[in-house]
Every structure is written in C-alpha cells, then in structure tokens.
Design a protein around this motif. Sequence first.
Motif, PDB file in Angstrom:
ATOM      1  N   HIS A 170      -4.212  -7.379  -1.074  1.00  0.00           N
ATOM      2  CA  HIS A 170      -4.823  -6.916   0.170  1.00  0.00           C
ATOM      3  C   HIS A 170      -3.813  -6.074   0.943  1.00  0.00           C
ATOM      4  N   ALA A 171      -4.284  -5.242   1.854  1.00  0.00           N
ATOM      5  CA  ALA A 171      -3.398  -4.431   2.694  1.00  0.00           C
ATOM      6  C   ALA A 171      -2.575  -5.370   3.582  1.00  0.00           C
ATOM      7  N   THR A 172      -1.254  -5.192   3.599  1.00  0.00           N
ATOM      8  CA  THR A 172      -0.359  -6.068   4.360  1.00  0.00           C
ATOM      9  C   THR A 172       0.878  -5.312   4.820  1.00  0.00           C
ATOM     10  N   ASN A 173       1.585  -5.932   5.769  1.00  0.00           N
ATOM     11  CA  ASN A 173       2.852  -5.393   6.248  1.00  0.00           C
ATOM     12  C   ASN A 173       4.019  -6.067   5.540  1.00  0.00           C
ATOM     13  N   TRP A 174       5.021  -5.268   5.203  1.00  0.00           N
ATOM     14  CA  TRP A 174       6.246  -5.728   4.566  1.00  0.00           C
ATOM     15  C   TRP A 174       7.421  -5.159   5.358  1.00  0.00           C
ATOM     16  N   VAL A 175       8.579  -5.793   5.278  1.00  0.00           N
ATOM     17  CA  VAL A 175       9.803  -5.229   5.828  1.00  0.00           C
ATOM     18  C   VAL A 175      10.643  -4.824   4.626  1.00  0.00           C
ATOM     19  N   SER A 176      11.209  -3.613   4.687  1.00  0.00           N
ATOM     20  CA  SER A 176      11.822  -3.018   3.494  1.00  0.00           C
ATOM     21  C   SER A 176      13.115  -2.297   3.823  1.00  0.00           C
ATOM     22  N   THR A 177      13.877  -2.041   2.775  1.00  0.00           N
ATOM     23  CA  THR A 177      15.049  -1.177   2.856  1.00  0.00           C
ATOM     24  C   THR A 177      15.155  -0.430   1.531  1.00  0.00           C
TER      25      THR A 177
END
Length: 194
Positions: free
Chosen positions: A36-43
């Motif tokens: 499903h569409a979701t938010n992630w924190v990334s680098t």
Amino acid sequence: MMKTLGRALFSSGLQSPKYTEGDKKQDQDYEIRTYHATNWVSTTLSGMQWDEAMNTGFRKLFSYIQGNNHNKVKVEMTAPVTCRVDPGAGPACESQFTVSFYVPEEHQDNPPEPSDPEVFLENRKEFTAYVRTFGGFSNENLKREELLKLMESLQRDGVQYVDKPFYAAGYDSPFKLMNRRNEVWVLKKEQEQE
C-alpha cells in the motif's frame, strides 16, 4: 532508548508496511505482494559496497528515530529495513543505495521532519513486488545470489519484471541468531497504457 534498542536488536513486535498477497502457484518459489502507499524515512548513499551502504544508512536512520528530527520525537523501530539499489552503468561505476525505514502507523499522516540534511521523507506509491525470502546472515554475495535465483524463477515463469532498481529487505538485528528473515524484491513491470 533501551526499549527501542531492544526492539531493533531482537526484532519482536515491530510494525511493518501492509501489503496484499497475490495468488501463488504450488511450486512457485517467490511471493507476489502489492504494498500500500506509505511514508518511509530514507537516506541515499553512493558507492560500490552494498553492506557498507546498509550500515552507514542504518546509523543515519537510527539517529532519526532516536530523536534527531525537528520535533525531537522518538519513533519506534519498524521492519523491514529496505535498501533500493540503482546499479551503476558499468562494472567499476558507483551504485546508488537508498536505505529506508518504514514510518510507523502513528506517524504516517505527519512524520517528523529529519534534522540531518542527508535524511529525507519518501512517500512510496502503491507498488507490486516479486519477493524471494531467505534465512541466515545476509551479505552482499548472498543477496546477489538470491536476486539471480529470483530473476531466473521469474524468467522460467514468463513473468515481466523491472530488472533495476531492485531491493534487499532485512527484518532482524545482527544479534538475532536463529530464524532470520531476509528478502530480495524486484518490481512488477507495469503494462504500457494504450
């Protein structure tokens, strides 16, 4: 801190992104998942070493969940830690690695803004991935072997997929010794619109 560190180290009860499973044939050695569409924190890091990128990226993101964000909010550890690999054009070219943590449900609607300029919030649209699961302690060679096995299975089954970028996903801390879970993901090729 200890609770978050404990969960990160022993990966019990961690939230994970939700997905819908596709139909699986009896002898199929991979899963089909629509996330499903979701938010992630990334680098994002550049270089040629997959494991080194994972370690560096993990440390930056762990700092974020420990409160290195504009709200100084501690964020629960989640699983899996994903690593998107955008391979370089040639054998000696740098690849790009995007290491990501899933943002837990309680922060999905309004994730804390990162303080580190190299850490960013990423909204992943819904996507479908072919997933191969394997155990043990993962390393760069094992990930590559499992990725090749997954692609060979997809070719055997006549399945259309995107060969790059691809993903590795890890669910366990280095301190978990048994029943470890690792995955490689390749994305489903979307049909061209007429």
